[in-house]
Design an enzyme around this catalytic site. Structure first.
Site, PDB file in Angstrom:
ATOM      1  N   PRO A  15       0.790  -1.228   0.000  1.00  0.00           N
ATOM      2  CG  PRO A  15      -0.112  -1.102   2.133  1.00  0.00           C
ATOM      3  CD  PRO A  15       0.534  -2.063   1.173  1.00  0.00           C
ATOM      4  CG  ASN A  16      -0.270   4.379   1.267  1.00  0.00           C
ATOM      5  OD1 ASN A  16      -1.215   4.922   0.716  1.00  0.00           O
ATOM      6  ND2 ASN A  16      -0.359   3.852   2.479  1.00  0.00           N
ATOM      7  NE  ARG A  23       4.168   6.505   1.665  1.00  0.00           N
ATOM      8  CZ  ARG A  23       4.408   5.274   2.017  1.00  0.00           C
ATOM      9  NH1 ARG A  23       4.805   4.385   1.128  1.00  0.00           N
ATOM     10  NH2 ARG A  23       4.255   4.898   3.269  1.00  0.00           N
ATOM     11  CE1 TYR A  28       9.142   4.799   2.761  1.00  0.00           C
ATOM     12  CE2 TYR A  28       7.629   6.646   2.865  1.00  0.00           C
ATOM     13  CZ  TYR A  28       8.109   5.469   3.389  1.00  0.00           C
ATOM     14  OH  TYR A  28       7.572   4.958   4.547  1.00  0.00           O
ATOM     15  CG  ASN A  77       8.232  -2.307   0.161  1.00  0.00           C
ATOM     16  OD1 ASN A  77       7.772  -2.431   1.309  1.00  0.00           O
ATOM     17  ND2 ASN A  77       8.802  -1.188  -0.256  1.00  0.00           N
ATOM     18  CB  ALA A  80       1.493   0.181   6.134  1.00  0.00           C
ATOM     19  CD  GLU A 101      10.454  -7.741   5.670  1.00  0.00           C
ATOM     20  OE1 GLU A 101      10.578  -8.849   6.222  1.00  0.00           O
ATOM     21  OE2 GLU A 101      10.314  -6.677   6.309  1.00  0.00           O
ATOM     22  CG  HIS A 103      11.185  -2.613   4.234  1.00  0.00           C
ATOM     23  ND1 HIS A 103       9.819  -2.491   4.215  1.00  0.00           N
ATOM     24  CD2 HIS A 103      11.468  -3.772   4.860  1.00  0.00           C
ATOM     25  CE1 HIS A 103       9.289  -3.552   4.825  1.00  0.00           C
ATOM     26  NE2 HIS A 103      10.268  -4.340   5.215  1.00  0.00           N
ATOM     27  NE  ARG A 110      10.698   5.671   8.283  1.00  0.00           N
ATOM     28  CZ  ARG A 110       9.688   5.550   7.410  1.00  0.00           C
ATOM     29  NH1 ARG A 110       9.685   4.553   6.538  1.00  0.00           N
ATOM     30  NH2 ARG A 110       8.704   6.420   7.417  1.00  0.00           N
ATOM     31  NE  ARG A 114       7.479   4.165   9.662  1.00  0.00           N
ATOM     32  CZ  ARG A 114       6.347   4.306   8.961  1.00  0.00           C
ATOM     33  NH1 ARG A 114       5.920   3.349   8.172  1.00  0.00           N
ATOM     34  NH2 ARG A 114       5.659   5.435   9.037  1.00  0.00           N
TER      35      ARG A 114
HETATM   36  C1  DQA Z   1       8.325   0.818   3.620  1.00  0.00           C
HETATM   37  C2  DQA Z   1       8.467   1.030   5.129  1.00  0.00           C
HETATM   38  C3  DQA Z   1       7.122   0.858   5.809  1.00  0.00           C
HETATM   39  O1  DQA Z   1       7.248   1.059   7.209  1.00  0.00           O
HETATM   40  C4  DQA Z   1       6.125   1.869   5.283  1.00  0.00           C
HETATM   41  O2  DQA Z   1       4.854   1.681   5.869  1.00  0.00           O
HETATM   42  C5  DQA Z   1       6.045   1.877   3.799  1.00  0.00           C
HETATM   43  C6  DQA Z   1       7.261   1.711   3.019  1.00  0.00           C
HETATM   44  C7  DQA Z   1       9.642   1.094   2.868  1.00  0.00           C
HETATM   45  O3  DQA Z   1       9.747   0.679   1.710  1.00  0.00           O
HETATM   46  O4  DQA Z   1      10.540   1.744   3.402  1.00  0.00           O
HETATM   47  O5  DQA Z   1       4.983   2.108   3.231  1.00  0.00           O
HETATM   48  O6  DQA Z   1       7.998  -0.539   3.390  1.00  0.00           O
END
Ligand code: DQA
Length: 150
Positions: A15-16, A23, A28, A77, A80, A101, A103, A110, A114
């Site tokens: 998501p996002n 964003r 990011y 990835n 959240a 995984e 990120h 952070r 997280r």
């Molecule tokens: C993320 C880190 C997560 O905590 C966050 O919610 C994201 C992006 C990252 O790629 O750094 O949406 O996965």
């Protein structure tokens, strides 16, 4: 002579991540998700891999993709959902495909919430904190892993 079957890599963005570029660019980066996907496709081609990318904001859609798509290796990835999703964790345990995984940010540098991942211990490994390079390193690791498997 028959050519060797190409390995399939599935890349899932949670998501996002469709908002990349707009964003929180300080965290990011300024690149878009499509920039990442394009670069991944070029790298996959060089390594003779088939690559499919998928982004969803919905936990259920991600579970469907993980459990129903055809692939040899998963790069995810979970965004959240990393910190909350028992459903995604269970689907990874259910399909038992090698998984990395990823990120963009270093989740251990952070907010406290997280620092917990429900995914890390069911993945082969985690790459976190290298911006878009995290995905490219994951693809390189997946490619080597699949070669060593043969
Ligand atoms: C993320 C880190 C997560 O905590 C966050 O919610 C994201 C992006 C990252 O790629 O750094 O949406 O996965």
């Amino acid at each position: 002579m028959k050519s060797a079957k190409k390995n399939k890599i599935l890349v899932i963005h949670g998501p996002n991540l469709h908002l990349l570029g707009k964003r929180e660019p300080d965290i990011y980066g300024k690149f878009t998700l499509s920039d990442i996907d394009k670069e991944l496709k070029v790298l996959a081609k060089k390594d003779n891999l088939l690559l499919q990318t998928f982004q969803s904001n919905s936990e259920g859609d991600i579970v469907e993709k993980i459990t129903k798509a055809s692939y040899d290796f998963l790069i995810i990835n979970p965004a959240a959902y990393t910190h909350t999703s028992v459903a995604i964790r269970d689907s990874l345990l259910g399909i038992k495909k090698p998984t990395i995984e990823v990120h963009l940010s270093n989740i251990y540098k952070r907010e406290e919430f997280r620092k917990t991942s429900l995914i890390s211990d069911v993945a082969i490994g985690v790459i976190s904190g290298f911006g878009k390079l995290s995905y490219f390193l994951a693809l390189q690791a997946a490619s080597r892993y699949l070669l060593n498997e043969k």
